[in-house]
Enzyme design. Structure first.
Site, short mmCIF file in Angstrom:
data_model
loop_
_atom_site.label_atom_id
_atom_site.label_comp_id
_atom_site.label_asym_id
_atom_site.label_seq_id
_atom_site.Cartn_x
_atom_site.Cartn_y
_atom_site.Cartn_z
N SER A 20 0.86 -1.19 0.00
CA SER A 20 0.00 0.00 0.00
C SER A 20 0.89 1.24 0.00
O SER A 20 2.12 1.13 0.00
CB SER A 20 -0.92 -0.03 1.22
OG SER A 20 -0.15 -0.10 2.38
N GLU A 146 -10.14 5.03 -9.30
CA GLU A 146 -9.11 4.41 -8.47
C GLU A 146 -9.75 3.43 -7.49
O GLU A 146 -10.72 3.77 -6.82
CB GLU A 146 -8.36 5.51 -7.70
CG GLU A 146 -7.27 4.96 -6.81
CD GLU A 146 -6.68 6.00 -5.85
OE1 GLU A 146 -6.92 7.22 -6.02
OE2 GLU A 146 -6.00 5.58 -4.90
N ASP A 153 -6.56 -8.14 -1.33
CA ASP A 153 -7.36 -7.93 -0.11
C ASP A 153 -8.74 -8.55 -0.34
O ASP A 153 -9.31 -8.41 -1.43
CB ASP A 153 -7.61 -6.44 0.15
CG ASP A 153 -6.34 -5.65 0.38
OD1 ASP A 153 -5.30 -6.28 0.63
OD2 ASP A 153 -6.40 -4.41 0.31
N ILE A 154 -9.26 -9.19 0.71
CA ILE A 154 -10.59 -9.78 0.59
C ILE A 154 -11.62 -8.70 0.24
O ILE A 154 -12.48 -8.88 -0.62
CB ILE A 154 -11.00 -10.46 1.92
CG1 ILE A 154 -10.11 -11.67 2.16
CG2 ILE A 154 -12.47 -10.86 1.91
CD1 ILE A 154 -10.37 -12.36 3.48
N THR A 194 11.56 -7.90 -10.06
CA THR A 194 10.27 -7.86 -10.76
C THR A 194 9.28 -8.89 -10.21
O THR A 194 8.11 -8.85 -10.55
CB THR A 194 10.44 -8.13 -12.27
OG1 THR A 194 10.93 -9.47 -12.43
CG2 THR A 194 11.41 -7.17 -12.90
N PRO A 196 7.72 -9.45 -7.26
CA PRO A 196 6.47 -9.02 -6.61
C PRO A 196 5.44 -8.51 -7.63
O PRO A 196 4.25 -8.75 -7.49
CB PRO A 196 6.92 -7.89 -5.67
CG PRO A 196 8.38 -8.14 -5.45
CD PRO A 196 8.90 -8.77 -6.71
N GLN A 198 5.18 -9.50 -10.77
CA GLN A 198 4.63 -10.67 -11.45
C GLN A 198 3.54 -11.33 -10.61
O GLN A 198 2.48 -11.69 -11.12
CB GLN A 198 5.73 -11.71 -11.71
CG GLN A 198 6.83 -11.25 -12.65
CD GLN A 198 7.93 -12.31 -12.75
OE1 GLN A 198 7.67 -13.50 -12.74
NE2 GLN A 198 9.17 -11.86 -12.85
N GLY A 362 -10.30 21.03 14.21
CA GLY A 362 -10.06 19.99 15.19
C GLY A 362 -11.31 19.69 15.98
O GLY A 362 -12.33 20.39 15.86
N CYS A 389 -11.69 27.07 11.32
CA CYS A 389 -12.78 26.33 11.95
C CYS A 389 -12.59 26.29 13.47
O CYS A 389 -12.87 27.27 14.15
CB CYS A 389 -12.90 24.95 11.32
SG CYS A 389 -14.58 24.30 11.47
N HIS A 523 -13.39 25.86 5.75
CA HIS A 523 -12.08 25.27 5.43
C HIS A 523 -11.60 25.74 4.05
O HIS A 523 -11.81 25.04 3.06
CB HIS A 523 -12.18 23.74 5.45
CG HIS A 523 -12.36 23.19 6.82
ND1 HIS A 523 -11.30 22.92 7.65
CD2 HIS A 523 -13.47 22.90 7.53
CE1 HIS A 523 -11.75 22.46 8.81
NE2 HIS A 523 -13.07 22.44 8.75
N GLU A 525 -8.74 25.69 2.85
CA GLU A 525 -7.69 24.82 2.30
C GLU A 525 -8.25 23.82 1.30
O GLU A 525 -7.53 23.34 0.43
CB GLU A 525 -6.92 24.11 3.42
CG GLU A 525 -7.68 23.01 4.18
CD GLU A 525 -8.53 23.51 5.34
OE1 GLU A 525 -8.92 24.68 5.34
OE2 GLU A 525 -8.82 22.70 6.26
#
Ligand code: GLN
Length: 551
Positions: A20, A146, A153-154, A194, A196, A198, A362, A389, A523, A525
């Site tokens: 990941s 994506e 992963d299950i 290579t 992993p 494959q 926060g 905020c 926010h 940002e």
């Protein structure tokens, strides 16, 4: 018929393998930016295999920041990358989670919509996933999807099954699979491995998906023989093994991927002209500024989640954007407010050398004393202060306690108080609709969320910064400044320079006796982009730069 078919967008599915944190989000966003630079319209979506309906209820420690869309959805932080790289505003239906899919399937089952059928993962869950993928994307040339998590992963199986089926239904000419993998470098052997990759492709093949392009992350250049090997074992043309080297600045990724041929290979796959002109000047300019800044400023971000920087992803990017606008480098000092929890006077060593102080959004009481101490320090030492905020609410509490003499001033977020200067928003206006919340309401999806308009007072600092009186910004909060305290706060120098259009909710505060002291209930940002920095961040970094020149 052909016309109809031509209107179907091209779907590019992006999966990840091996490990990941390969930066699939940035890779997807960068491909989006490249296709845009070729003149195509794009839309990006994220499918998240977890069971939460949305990430709104997840701790930022676990999953990074919650990105809020204009239409009020709490989404995965990758949608922030998509928006920052493409400028296309993300929408509620651009983030699909297993939790959301199952909630809808189960609601349909309860309504009796399945007419007596046994409700199963295939076809009912996979149908719902397919619906979410193709829903509301008309008039878009490319839809990039994506898939969160790592192949194998299950949890991701139903999503992979759904995209496998879509390839079958929409055809090869409207679907493509890009698999992002890692080529680890083994120094003892002095080569990239290579195997992993494959194995990861094998894993994909086992669910019926043959990748069309492999985007290989690696810290070293990929030699010809490695490409050959990958091509041979993964049934891929050698030129479709595209290198994805790490780069110094994330905004350099589109340029690097273009140099490696990613957009060419995608267009080639879809039989689209590669000679179409490509304008990457936007990215070149940004990278140039980042590489050769004309100065630097240091900003202290005083918060609670400073150990996992993904919790403040949009914020740190927006600060960098403010730096780009001022052509300076922004050093961010992440300061855990708990450091001055016991003795607020201890703030000086942490904050005396910084050029700007920012208290971000926060939740909860922990760390709030230190944040209030930071506000006071900024106010008393004329250091530019930006409260976002929670950072605005705490600036109000600071003023109430230390300037108005309301010692018990507090927010009801921390429990019952005699002086609720900040209180639970039990009712607010959203168009004609009134929404009511109580302390007992569900926590998920019940905040004041998404874009709301504000009116700015003419002649104020923020009015000058925005250059207009009507603005719209994204919100994510439950509590509000209590307008009953406005007269006292104004007496103490707090200027309420932005209010909700009905005048009920304070949206922006500032001070006239300070070089730059601004608190916003929203926010900003979330809407900042490297090629279009948010004006508040541009102005804040400008003020920090003025401060840096003074010291
Ligand atoms: N905890 C505060 C509220 O809910 C502020 C939230 C935030 O900063 N996003 O109102």
């Amino acid at each position: 018929m052909t016309d109809q078919k031509n209107k179907t967008p091209r779907f590019v599915f992006i999966t990840g393998g091996v490990v990941s944190s390969l930066g699939k989000g940035i890779a997807s966003a960068s491909l989006g930016a490249l296709l845009q630079a070729r003149g195509y319209s794009v839309r990006l979506r994220k499918l998240d295999p977890y069971l939460n309906v949305d990430p709104g209820t997840m701790s930022p420690y676990q999953h990074g920041e919650v990105y809020v869309t204009d239409d009020g959805a709490e989404t995965d932080l990758d949608l922030g990358h998509y928006e920052r790289f493409t400028g296309v505003a993300a929408r509620k239906n651009d983030n699909v989670t297993t939790g959301k899919v199952y909630s809808e399937v189960l609601a349909r089952e309860r309504r009796g919509d399945y007419l007596g059928a046994t409700v199963q993962v295939i076809p009912h869950v996979t149908d719902k996933i397919k619906e979410s993928i193709i829903d509301d994307v008309e008039d878009t040339d490319f839809v990039l999807i994506e898939i969160g998590g790592t192949v194998g992963d299950i949890e991701s199986l139903p999503f992979l099954e759904a995209i496998r089926q879509l390839r079958n239904e929409l055809g090869r000419d409207h679907t493509m699979f890009i698999h992002v993998t890692l080529l680890p470098y083994i120094s003892a052997a002095g080569e990239l491995k290579t195997k992993p990759t494959q194995h990861s492709v094998k894993e994909l093949l086992s669910v019926g998906i043959q990748p069309d392009i492999l985007l290989c992350r690696s810290e070293h250049p990929i030699e010809e023989d490695a490409r050959q090997k990958i091509g041979l074992f993964c049934n891929i043309k050698q030129e479709d093994v595209v290198a994805a080297p790490s780069v110094e600045h994330i905004y350099g990724v589109p340029i690097t991927y273009h140099a490696e041929g990613l957009d060419d290979r995608v267009l080639n796959y879809f039989d689209l002209p590669v000679e179409r002109e490509l304008d990457l000047s936007r990215w070149e300019k940004i990278v140039n500024t980042l590489q050769k800044p004309e100065g630097e400023v240091t900003i202290a971000v005083v918060g609670k989640y400073t150990s996992l920087l993904d919790s403040y992803k949009s914020l740190s990017e927006a600060l960098i954007h403010g730096g780009i606008a001022n052509e300076v480098l922004v050093n961010i000092e992440w300061i855990d407010s708990d450091l001055f929890k016991q003795e607020p006077d201890k703030v000086t060593p942490y904050l005396e050398k910084v050029n700007g102080i920012l208290v971000p959004g926060g939740f909860g009481e922990r760390g709030s004393r230190g944040k209030i101490a930071a506000v006071r320090f900024a106010r008393e030492h004329n250091i530019p202060y930006f409260g976002i905020c929670f950072g605005m609410q705490l600036a109000i509490i600071e003023a109430a306690r230390n300037l108005c003499g309301i010692e018990k001033a507090n927010t009801t977020e921390f429990g019952p108080t005699d002086e609720p200067v900040v209180g639970l928003m039990t009712e607010w206006a959203k168009g004609a609709e009134k929404i009511t919340r109580t302390h007992n309401s569900d926590l998920g999806g019940t905040m004041r969320l998404g874009a709301y308009p504000s009116k700015l007072k003419e002649g104020t600092q923020v009015h000058k910064i925005y250059g207009k009186t009507d603005i719209s910004e994204r919100h994510r909060h439950r509590y509000e400044v209590n307008t009953n305290y406005l007269p006292q706060l104004e007496e103490a120098g707090v200027i309420f320079s932005g209010m909700s259009p009905d005048g009920e909710l304070p949206e922006i505060i500032e001070r006239a006796d300070h070089p730059w002291f601004v608190g916003v209930q929203f926010h900003p940002e979330l809407k900042s982009k490297p090629f279009e920095p948010h004006v508040l961040f541009t102005s804040f970094i400008g003020a920090a730069l003025a401060n840096a020149r003074l010291v």
